[in-house]
Structures are given as C-alpha cells and as structure tokens.
Design a protein around this motif. Sequence first.
Motif, short mmCIF file in Angstrom:
data_model
loop_
_atom_site.label_atom_id
_atom_site.label_comp_id
_atom_site.label_asym_id
_atom_site.label_seq_id
_atom_site.Cartn_x
_atom_site.Cartn_y
_atom_site.Cartn_z
N ARG A 290 -2.26 5.80 -10.44
CA ARG A 290 -3.12 6.98 -10.53
C ARG A 290 -4.39 6.70 -11.32
NH1 ARG A 290 -1.52 10.36 -6.56
NH2 ARG A 290 0.77 10.39 -6.46
N GLU A 291 -4.30 5.85 -12.32
CA GLU A 291 -5.47 5.55 -13.15
C GLU A 291 -6.58 4.93 -12.32
OE1 GLU A 291 -6.74 2.88 -17.05
OE2 GLU A 291 -4.64 3.02 -16.45
N ARG A 292 -6.20 4.09 -11.36
CA ARG A 292 -7.19 3.42 -10.50
C ARG A 292 -7.31 4.08 -9.14
NH1 ARG A 292 -4.86 -0.52 -13.63
NH2 ARG A 292 -6.29 -1.98 -14.63
N ASN A 293 -6.63 5.22 -8.94
CA ASN A 293 -6.70 5.95 -7.69
C ASN A 293 -6.31 5.06 -6.51
OD1 ASN A 293 -7.23 8.21 -6.03
ND2 ASN A 293 -9.28 7.45 -5.56
N ALA A 294 -5.26 4.26 -6.71
CA ALA A 294 -4.90 3.26 -5.70
C ALA A 294 -3.39 3.21 -5.50
CB ALA A 294 -5.41 1.88 -6.11
N GLN A 295 -3.00 2.73 -4.33
CA GLN A 295 -1.60 2.52 -4.02
C GLN A 295 -1.41 1.11 -3.46
OE1 GLN A 295 0.64 4.13 -0.39
NE2 GLN A 295 1.45 5.46 -1.99
N SER A 296 -0.36 0.42 -3.90
CA SER A 296 0.02 -0.87 -3.35
C SER A 296 1.20 -0.67 -2.40
CB SER A 296 0.42 -1.85 -4.46
OG SER A 296 -0.66 -2.11 -5.32
N LEU A 297 1.13 -1.29 -1.24
CA LEU A 297 2.19 -1.17 -0.22
C LEU A 297 2.68 -2.56 0.16
CD1 LEU A 297 3.80 0.17 2.17
CD2 LEU A 297 1.67 0.00 3.50
N LEU A 298 3.98 -2.77 0.10
CA LEU A 298 4.62 -4.00 0.57
C LEU A 298 5.58 -3.65 1.70
CD1 LEU A 298 5.53 -5.67 -2.86
CD2 LEU A 298 3.66 -6.35 -1.33
N ILE A 299 5.52 -4.40 2.80
CA ILE A 299 6.42 -4.19 3.93
C ILE A 299 7.24 -5.46 4.13
CG2 ILE A 299 6.62 -3.67 6.39
CD1 ILE A 299 3.96 -2.23 6.24
N PHE A 300 8.56 -5.31 4.14
CA PHE A 300 9.47 -6.44 4.28
C PHE A 300 10.24 -6.37 5.60
CE2 PHE A 300 9.03 -5.83 -0.32
CZ PHE A 300 8.72 -7.12 -0.74
N LEU A 308 6.11 -8.95 5.44
CA LEU A 308 5.36 -8.80 6.67
C LEU A 308 3.91 -8.40 6.41
CD1 LEU A 308 7.94 -6.81 8.87
CD2 LEU A 308 7.57 -9.30 8.77
N ALA A 309 3.69 -7.58 5.39
CA ALA A 309 2.34 -7.08 5.16
C ALA A 309 2.19 -6.59 3.73
CB ALA A 309 2.01 -5.95 6.14
N HIS A 310 0.95 -6.62 3.26
CA HIS A 310 0.57 -6.06 1.97
C HIS A 310 -0.71 -5.28 2.18
CE1 HIS A 310 -1.31 -6.74 -2.27
NE2 HIS A 310 -0.64 -5.60 -2.24
N GLU A 311 -0.75 -4.04 1.70
CA GLU A 311 -1.95 -3.23 1.82
C GLU A 311 -2.31 -2.64 0.46
OE1 GLU A 311 -2.22 -0.50 4.99
OE2 GLU A 311 -1.42 -1.90 6.48
N ARG A 312 -3.61 -2.46 0.29
CA ARG A 312 -4.13 -1.78 -0.89
C ARG A 312 -4.77 -0.49 -0.38
NH1 ARG A 312 -3.34 -1.75 -6.37
NH2 ARG A 312 -5.21 -1.01 -7.44
#
Length: 336
Positions: A290-300, A308-312
């Motif tokens: 929340r501090e950086r207004n961001a989400q990290s996503l990992l897909i396995f 399989l994938a990483h998204e910011r």
Amino acid sequence: MFGAERTRTLLGPVDPARNAAVAPPLVSAHELIDRADTTEMVAGRRRVRPTRRLVLTAGTLAVAVGAVAVLQPFDRPSPDVPGGPGSTAGSVLMPVSYQFDTDPPEAGPQLRALAGKIEDAEYDHLGGRYMYHHTKVWGDPVMTSADGRHQVAFAGETKVWQAADGTGSQINRQLEPQYPDQGSRDYWQRNPDSRPAVGATAAPAMIPLPPMELTPPSADPSRLRELLKVEYGPGAASKEVNTLYARFVIPRAVRAQILRVLADVPGFRWRGRVTDRAGRDGVAVTFDDRERNAQSLLIFDPKTGELLAHERLMLSPVRISAYQVILDAAWTDRTG
C-alpha cells in the motif's frame, strides 16, 4: 531489454545516433520490474523518481487488480480488440481474474501444501550444456503522451541459451505494441503520427553472452532465505523468485523449498486458480504494498511448482506496471 532498438524506432530520422552500431543491452525482466518500483522521498512525501522522457518512461506500468476479466493468451486474437495481438494496432492488456478476488486467505498453508505435492518437470529428467529460457515481457520502455495520460510499449520476446560459466547466446525480438487501457489505445489510433511503429520483421541477431559467475540455488532453507532477500519482505522476495526462475533451470527439490520459504514470509495472499498470459492454468499469490501503491503477483504451475509468470501491478488507478511470462525452461546442447 530492447531499449536501444525501441528508442531508435521511436526517434526515427531524428535519432542523432541512427548510423551508430549499438549492441542491445542485456536488461533482465527483474531489472525492468525494479524500475517500476524505484521511488525517492521529497519533502517527506514519496514520489516516483524521474525517468528518461522524450516522452519515454522506462518500466512504468499497471494492471487492473481483481477485475473480472480473462487474459488473452499470447499470439491469439482478442475478440474485443480490432486486429488483436500481432497487428500494428496492438492490444489492450487485461487483468488476471483471481479465484479469490476479495478477502483472499493467507498464502502460507496453500504454499506448503503445494510444495508437498509437486511433480517432476519435463526437464528434471533431461540434461544439456545450456540452460534455455523463453520469456515475454512488456514495459521497456513505455512511451507516454505529452499530457501524461496515455501509454504504450512494445511486447518483447527473449530466448537465452546460457552455460554454467555464463557464456552462450541471446535473441531479442520486438513484438506488437500493447496498452495498459483502452483509452491509451484509442489515443494512439487517433494520433497515428505519434504511434510507435512495429520494428522490421527480419530475423533478429544472435547476441553472444560474456562469461559470468553463475551459482545455481541450493535447497538449503537458510541459503534460499538469504538469496530471496526475505528479510526485506514479500515484495523483494517476489522479484528475487522471478530472477532465479528467469536465470536458472530449477530442480524439483529447490522448487519445493522456494515455495516453503515463501510460505513463511508474512504478507502473501492466496488468489487460487488463475490463467496466465499464455493461457496456462496456474495458482497465484499476491502481495499488496500500500505504501508504494503496488501489488506483486506470482503465478505457479499447480503440478510442478514452476514459476509461470511475475507481474507488478499498480493498485490505484488499476493499470499494468510490468510483466514477465516464462514460456519455457529446459536443458539443451544446442543454441538457436
């Protein structure tokens, strides 16, 4: 990863170095996602550190989080976007649709359960001199309209063959432009003179890789925790997991231990079943910063535990920040 080629494409005849030979820089998707994260403090407030602008900003992206939408797999036409992927018009990036969109549970128990049941990957029974990786990314660089409201970037494809001593070969290929939202796509359709052009279709050159020290990760939990930088939290751990999988062919025992290490990092949430950008079934975890207004996503991969994938992602407004999809990883004795 394709900065020189893309920048030349965007500058065209006004490029002062258009006749100079410039080798493409080897920028990893990990570094690209790092750029989306880079911030500085000014007068007690956080603001994004200025990047290069001509109107180019490298690695500033965002994705709709939790929106109910289906990702269009690579190289498959999008039914709601004229032309679809592969056309000069380009496509609008769609968000991952999470099984658990609201109030997702903690990811620890599910990650431990996954670690205990993963199977061998195809490459676990193969060998070869080179580690092979085939990836697709978006966001290097991002072209922004003069008013700062509309963005576009080329999708990029990379194939890497790398030996244990770091030597090998790499091929970079520029693909179609992609947009973080429909408004951005509409803007460049209305302003064709400003729209970036798709690069030449000639076969891309094979780039030799210099020697470098490569130390494959071990299954030792303490070593992995240090390698994944878990002391800095789930955001840092997400990026380091992405780095490992994009550089090494990870054996089953290490894959399982990576999942267990992530299970012990507070902050990850279980998103359940998802479909990645290549149309593959996966399971996902996220971390909201929340501090950086961001989400990290990992897909396995739910069977082998491979990444399989990483998204910011940006949380608000919901737009794509950066993605990497690992389409293939293998051992081989051949390059090219």
